[in-house]
Design a protein around this motif. Structure first.
Motif, short mmCIF file in Angstrom:
data_model
loop_
_atom_site.label_atom_id
_atom_site.label_comp_id
_atom_site.label_asym_id
_atom_site.label_seq_id
_atom_site.Cartn_x
_atom_site.Cartn_y
_atom_site.Cartn_z
N ILE A 61 -2.98 -21.15 -31.20
CA ILE A 61 -1.94 -21.40 -30.20
C ILE A 61 -0.69 -20.65 -30.62
N LEU A 62 -0.17 -19.83 -29.74
CA LEU A 62 1.12 -19.18 -30.01
C LEU A 62 2.20 -20.07 -29.40
N ALA A 63 3.04 -20.62 -30.28
CA ALA A 63 4.06 -21.58 -29.83
C ALA A 63 5.43 -20.93 -29.94
N ASN A 64 6.26 -21.12 -28.92
CA ASN A 64 7.64 -20.63 -29.04
C ASN A 64 8.60 -21.81 -28.96
N PHE A 65 9.75 -21.65 -29.59
CA PHE A 65 10.84 -22.63 -29.43
C PHE A 65 11.97 -21.99 -28.63
N GLU A 66 11.69 -20.88 -27.98
CA GLU A 66 12.63 -20.21 -27.05
C GLU A 66 11.78 -19.83 -25.85
N ASN A 67 11.97 -20.59 -24.78
CA ASN A 67 11.04 -20.48 -23.65
C ASN A 67 11.11 -19.14 -22.94
N LYS A 68 12.10 -18.30 -23.26
CA LYS A 68 12.11 -16.94 -22.70
C LYS A 68 10.96 -16.11 -23.25
N LEU A 69 10.29 -16.64 -24.27
CA LEU A 69 9.14 -15.91 -24.84
C LEU A 69 7.81 -16.31 -24.18
N HIS A 70 7.89 -17.06 -23.09
CA HIS A 70 6.66 -17.51 -22.41
C HIS A 70 5.75 -16.32 -22.06
N TYR A 71 6.33 -15.28 -21.49
CA TYR A 71 5.48 -14.14 -21.08
C TYR A 71 5.11 -13.22 -22.24
N LEU A 72 5.90 -13.30 -23.32
CA LEU A 72 5.47 -12.58 -24.53
C LEU A 72 4.13 -13.16 -24.97
N ALA A 73 3.99 -14.48 -24.84
CA ALA A 73 2.72 -15.14 -25.20
C ALA A 73 1.62 -14.75 -24.22
N GLU A 74 1.97 -14.57 -22.95
CA GLU A 74 0.94 -14.13 -21.98
C GLU A 74 0.45 -12.74 -22.36
N TRP A 75 1.38 -11.88 -22.75
CA TRP A 75 1.01 -10.52 -23.20
C TRP A 75 0.12 -10.61 -24.43
N TRP A 76 0.51 -11.46 -25.39
CA TRP A 76 -0.24 -11.65 -26.63
C TRP A 76 -1.65 -12.18 -26.34
N LYS A 77 -1.75 -13.10 -25.36
CA LYS A 77 -3.06 -13.66 -25.02
C LYS A 77 -4.00 -12.58 -24.49
N GLN A 78 -3.45 -11.69 -23.66
CA GLN A 78 -4.31 -10.60 -23.17
C GLN A 78 -4.72 -9.70 -24.33
N LEU A 79 -3.74 -9.34 -25.18
CA LEU A 79 -4.02 -8.44 -26.29
C LEU A 79 -5.16 -9.00 -27.16
N TYR A 80 -5.02 -10.27 -27.56
CA TYR A 80 -6.01 -10.83 -28.48
C TYR A 80 -7.28 -11.29 -27.74
N GLY A 81 -7.11 -11.84 -26.54
CA GLY A 81 -8.28 -12.34 -25.81
C GLY A 81 -9.24 -11.21 -25.46
N GLU A 82 -8.70 -10.12 -24.91
CA GLU A 82 -9.57 -9.01 -24.50
C GLU A 82 -10.07 -8.22 -25.70
N SER A 83 -9.28 -8.22 -26.77
CA SER A 83 -9.69 -7.41 -27.93
C SER A 83 -10.74 -8.15 -28.77
N ASP A 84 -10.54 -9.47 -28.98
CA ASP A 84 -11.40 -10.22 -29.91
C ASP A 84 -12.61 -10.86 -29.23
N GLY A 85 -12.46 -11.26 -27.98
CA GLY A 85 -13.46 -12.14 -27.37
C GLY A 85 -14.68 -11.40 -26.86
N LYS A 86 -15.61 -11.14 -27.74
CA LYS A 86 -16.84 -10.45 -27.32
C LYS A 86 -17.95 -10.69 -28.34
#
Ligand code: PA5
Length: 447
Positions: A268-293
């Motif tokens: 889980i990528l957790a932020n304590f600054e909610n402006k980073l919400h979409y940084l986590a969406e970007w990170w999820k794509q990066l790791y989800g598409e790269s690792d999940g296979k």
């Protein structure tokens, strides 16, 4: 120059130090394989030295396009999906005043997005807004054939042409796509749009530092030079010629794969600054598409704290013990605000009088870390000195390098995404797309 800080100390209650050390040795080799292009997916490694290869001419060209458009528009609509959307969205969200739209005093064009969903209401409501605004379109697609952005572009191109005339619309549309292939390249050349090229060897989710991210961000008035500089500095720090012990990409990759091997299947990528919400969406794509296979991979999730401590916090504390948590923390907020004293003290908050809001946030972060580690959720902490384009550039390159290294540690190709095609094939069959007659027949037999 200051760097983002990585702390993996709270991993060692869950995996042995020797486990991480062993993986670090393999990670050093993986890092070299990325740089020497000797590993899997080596035709998609253009991102590895992308920050240091961006030229002054490229930046100036993008800034010139941006300045020209900024004088003519209130809004830029960025059309794209996946890697052609999330990088720009992450930076724009992080670096925009949360209430800018309502304050209405920004001199920068607002950056809005389309083509990242197929919502009829979303597009209709967007066009209702655009009826009243001066706007330009940046249409982004590496393949130039992706259905969601293609539909949005067809609709918004018509809207813009009806609003300002076909000739003027051509001046207000910028295309970012392949140098020679795809429907968008054909259209851009035919219509004479200003266009930018996505390099062949940079995949969508690694493309934020190409014109995919830089063009929309420059038009939105964000500091793309600082973003690139941050990424460049991190590229040097993560390079195999730099000190291995100070390479945060090696450390992060080794720590998360050690935890994965120990049964922690969800990060889980957790932020304590909610402006980073979409940084986590970007990170999820990066790791989800790269690792999940190949039946492997850490599932990437995200939470916005402290908001989600009041919803997902229960699961994280006491649910299935397959979680690890990576926390993004900003050392210093950009503004200063303290809690006032109150004579009546009916809310019993006077014990916090004079304290900064950020101090309370930091204590919430520390308390959460202790609670989650006590609840058997290992913790990795990444601290940004401040929220700025420069540190976000560092962070994004760091995540990219660690993602490539981690993929090699799992012996998968982190640079393809074969699984993304399955839904497309079914959708085209159901939509009866020409060329899919056989699939249409087969899927209809299943309904
Ligand atoms: O990472 C990827 O390659 C994908 O997520 C793509 O970015 C996404 O599918 C959009 O593709 P395109 O830019 O070709 O429209």
């Amino acid at each position: 120059m200051e760097f983002i800080k990585l702390d993996i100390e709270k991993v060692f209650g869950f995996v042995d130090k020797s486990e991480v050390t062993g993986l670090k040795e393999k990670a050093v080799a993986a890092n070299k394989a990325l740089e020497n292009k000797t590993g899997k997916g080596n035709d998609f490694l253009g991102w590895v030295n992308l920050p240091s290869s961006i030229t002054e001419d490229e930046l100036t060209d993008i800034e010139t396009t941006a300045k020209k458009l900024q004088n003519e528009i209130d809004v830029v609509v960025v059309i794209g999906i996946g890697g052609s959307y999330l990088g720009a969205k992450a930076i724009a969200e992080a670096m925009t005043d949360t209430f800018a739209a309502l304050k209405g005093n920004s001199e920068k064009p607002a950056v809005l997005f389309a083509g990242q969903n197929i919502g009829e209401d979303y597009l209709t409501e967007l066009m209702q807004l655009l009826d009243q605004k001066r706007y330009s379109i940046v249409v982004i697609s590496k393949s130039g054939t992706t259905t969601e952005p293609a539909i949005a572009f067809r609709i918004l191109k018509n809207h813009l042409e009806n609003k300002v005339g076909a000739d003027k619309a051509k001046e207000l549309i910028v295309a970012v796509t392949d140098k020679s292939k795809g429907a968008l390249r054909t259209l851009a050349d035919q219509e004479g749009y200003k266009s930018y090229v996505i390099p062949d060897d940079v995949g969508g989710r690694y493309s934020v530092l190409t014109p995919v991210g830089l063009v929309p961000l420059a038009i939105g008035g964000f500091d793309i030079r600082a973003l690139v500089q941050g990424a460049q500095d991190m590229e040097a720090k993560c390079h195999s010629s730099a000190a291995t012990d100070e390479n945060p990409a090696i450390e992060y990759a080794a720590a998360r794969i050690a935890l994965y091997n120990a049964g922690k299947k969800i990060e889980i990528l957790a932020n304590f600054e909610n402006k980073l919400h979409y940084l986590a969406e970007w990170w999820k794509q990066l790791y989800g598409e790269s690792d999940g296979k190949e039946g492997l991979g850490i599932y990437p999730g995200s939470v916005d704290f402290t908001a989600d401590l009041h919803s997902m916090g229960q699961y994280i504390q006491e649910g299935e013990r397959t979680l690890m948590e990576t926390v993004l923390s900003i050392a210093k907020p950009n503004y200063s605000l303290t809690i006032p004293s109150d004579e009546a003290n009916l809310d019993s908050l006077n014990y916090l009088a004079g304290k900064h809001i950020d101090y309370v946030n930091k204590m919430a972060e520390l308390g959460t870390q202790i609670a989650h580690v006590d609840g058997n959720v290992p913790n990795i902490r990444i601290e940004l000195p401040a929220l700025s384009e420069y540190y976000l550039g560092q962070l994004m390159y760091f995540f990219e390098k660690a993602c490539g290294i981690g993929g090699y540690l799992m012996d998968i190709n982190p640079f393809n995404q074969p699984g993304v095609e399955a839904y497309k094939k079914n959708m085209f069959a159901l939509l009866e797309k020409p060329g899919f007659e056989e699939e249409t027949k087969m899927i209809k037999d299943r309904l």
